[in-house]
Design an enzyme around this catalytic site. Structure first.
Site, mmCIF file in Angstrom:
data_model
loop_
_atom_site.group_PDB
_atom_site.id
_atom_site.type_symbol
_atom_site.label_atom_id
_atom_site.label_comp_id
_atom_site.label_asym_id
_atom_site.label_seq_id
_atom_site.Cartn_x
_atom_site.Cartn_y
_atom_site.Cartn_z
ATOM 1 N N ARG A 101 -3.626 6.293 4.507
ATOM 2 C CA ARG A 101 -4.385 5.177 4.838
ATOM 3 C C ARG A 101 -3.294 3.713 3.971
ATOM 4 O O ARG A 101 -2.451 3.134 4.313
ATOM 5 C CB ARG A 101 -5.392 4.795 4.642
ATOM 6 C CG ARG A 101 -5.897 3.983 4.673
ATOM 7 C CD ARG A 101 -6.030 2.593 3.702
ATOM 8 N NE ARG A 101 -6.789 2.468 2.353
ATOM 9 C CZ ARG A 101 -6.512 2.424 1.492
ATOM 10 N NH1 ARG A 101 -5.724 1.336 1.555
ATOM 11 N NH2 ARG A 101 -6.650 2.712 0.448
ATOM 12 N N ASP A 102 -3.881 3.856 2.734
ATOM 13 C CA ASP A 102 -3.389 3.376 2.045
ATOM 14 C C ASP A 102 -1.138 2.882 1.898
ATOM 15 O O ASP A 102 -0.520 2.489 1.504
ATOM 16 C CB ASP A 102 -3.154 3.810 0.255
ATOM 17 C CG ASP A 102 -3.262 2.440 -0.293
ATOM 18 O OD1 ASP A 102 -2.195 1.976 -0.747
ATOM 19 O OD2 ASP A 102 -3.555 2.534 -1.481
ATOM 20 N N HIS A 158 -2.063 3.102 -8.484
ATOM 21 C CA HIS A 158 -0.810 2.917 -8.538
ATOM 22 C C HIS A 158 0.159 2.738 -8.995
ATOM 23 O O HIS A 158 -0.118 3.099 -10.216
ATOM 24 C CB HIS A 158 -0.534 1.500 -7.798
ATOM 25 C CG HIS A 158 -1.594 2.158 -6.584
ATOM 26 N ND1 HIS A 158 -0.280 1.931 -4.565
ATOM 27 C CD2 HIS A 158 -2.510 1.955 -5.611
ATOM 28 C CE1 HIS A 158 -0.979 1.609 -3.969
ATOM 29 N NE2 HIS A 158 -2.689 1.436 -4.455
ATOM 30 N N CYS A 189 -0.296 -2.287 -0.825
ATOM 31 C CA CYS A 189 -1.609 -3.149 -0.488
ATOM 32 C C CYS A 189 -0.684 -4.428 -0.224
ATOM 33 O O CYS A 189 -0.118 -5.526 -1.097
ATOM 34 C CB CYS A 189 -2.542 -3.376 -1.793
ATOM 35 S SG CYS A 189 -3.966 -4.307 -1.064
#
Ligand code: HMG
Ligand code: MG
Length: 302
Positions: free
Chosen positions: A15-16, A209, A240
């Site tokens: 996902r990320d 992150h 993101c």
């Protein structure tokens, strides 16, 4: 100093990690990555997000990815849901867990989900009730918990405010996210302490992150507080789309290597994990963004 004896890692790579890729990644590749991660012993995988495909085109195949996975009973599959429309769309995929996300920064939240922090909580309240009524676990995430690309440094009080609101609407677990990877151990510690005012130590995780190379140090600082749950991303993929300049999550390989060396159990087979990261990196035609992976692959080659 007492460190946890066991750590749970949630691999958010599918996902990320992949949401930020410009070129479409085929559904079969995403499914294969999930399979390799579960083969490597990951028990928690963040598979996809049911967000607007206009905002994040890469996640448009959410339902197909969920449908294509050969699910294991001992693995928890989570998906992001930004609103009721996303939650309702996700239900047919039977997620074990949904993730609702807001931010400690107004400017970031507006850019990421087109609403204010308070509006996001209002939006989520019925989503949380509906999910819990169906027995779906609800995890929350607070973006920009130490720094924001638009507002700069974020005070711990801002984190506490969002954690309190999430708690009030019934969110069961709180992820503290350093979206742009600017945090350093003492700042991260303060964000964790702010969250601990509303969530138990067993209901908090870190999502770091690694933009400035601080993620492992931030995990270690959090481990020393007794926090034992972390998100990480296979091959250090990610970022993101609404956080310019931010690079990927801390690589699962690097975290697994560190924890293994500290004698902390993760249930992960590091060699198989390296293979998973190599698979997706080969597909993306780049090297895994993980020092541990690079070292182990060099050793294998030599
Ligand atoms: P909006 O434009 O304000 O939405 O976006 P809206 O309700 O006005 O609807 C506009 C259109 O979107 C409509 O379609 C809706 O049907 C559709 P149209 O009539 O124009 O054809 N729509 C949807 N379609 C599919 N699924 C949905 C959905 N909702 C509306 N769920 C919205 C608001 C929240 C939808 C949008 O801003 C959005 O999708 N944002 C998500 C952004 C995102 O995914 N960011 C990355 C994930 S968060 C992250 O990475 C941080 C994290 O890793 C932690 C950290 O590191 O900080 C978790
Ligand atoms: Mg993230």
């Amino acid at each position: 100093m007492s460190l946890p004896s066991k750590v749970k890692l949630v691999d958010v790579g599918p996902r990320d990690g992949l949401q930020n890729e410009k070129e479409p990644v085929p559904t079969e590749v995403k499914i294969r990555l999930v399979h390799l991660l579960q083969d490597a012993g990951l028990k928690d995988i963040e598979v996809t997000s049911f967000v607007s495909p206009k905002w994040v085109p890469q996640m448009a195949d959410n339902a197909q990815v969920m449908a294509g996975i050969e699910r294991r009973k001992d693995v928890r599959y989570s998906v992001l849901t930004p609103n009721m429309q996303g939650f309702e769309a996700s239900v047919a995929s039977h997620p074990d867990e949904i993730v609702v996300f807001s931010a400690a920064s107004e400017a970031f939240n507006k850019r990421n989900t087109n609403c204010s922090i308070d509006e996001s909580i209002e939006r989520y309240a019925p989503v949380v009730s509906a999910a819990r009524a169906k027995g779906i676990f609800v995890r929350g995430s607070i973006s920009c918990a130490v720094g924001c690309p638009y507002e700069g440094e974020i005070a711990p009080e801002r984190v506490e405010y969002v954690a309190k609101l999430f708690k009030q609407i019934g969110v069961q677990h709180m992820g503290v996210a350093d979206t742009i990877g600017v945090g350093t151990p003492l700042k991260v510690r303060r964000a964790m302490e702010a969250t601990l005012k509303h969530y138990d130590i067993n209901d908090i995780s870190g999502h770091f992150h690694d933009t400035y190379g601080q993620a492992l140090a931030n995990i270690l600082a959090s481990l020393e507080m007794g926090i034992w749950q972390y998100d990480s991303s296979s091959a250090g993929l990610g970022g993101c789309p609404y956080a310019k300049g931010a690079t990927g999550n801390v690589a699962t390989e690097d975290v697994a290597y560190m924890l293994q060396g500290m004698g902390i159990d993760t249930g992960i087979d590091l060699d198989k994990l390296i293979d998973a990261g190599k698979y997706i990196s080969d597909f993306l035609q780049r090297k895994p963004n993980s020092r541990a992976s690079t070292a182990i692959l060099n050793k294998r080659a030599g």
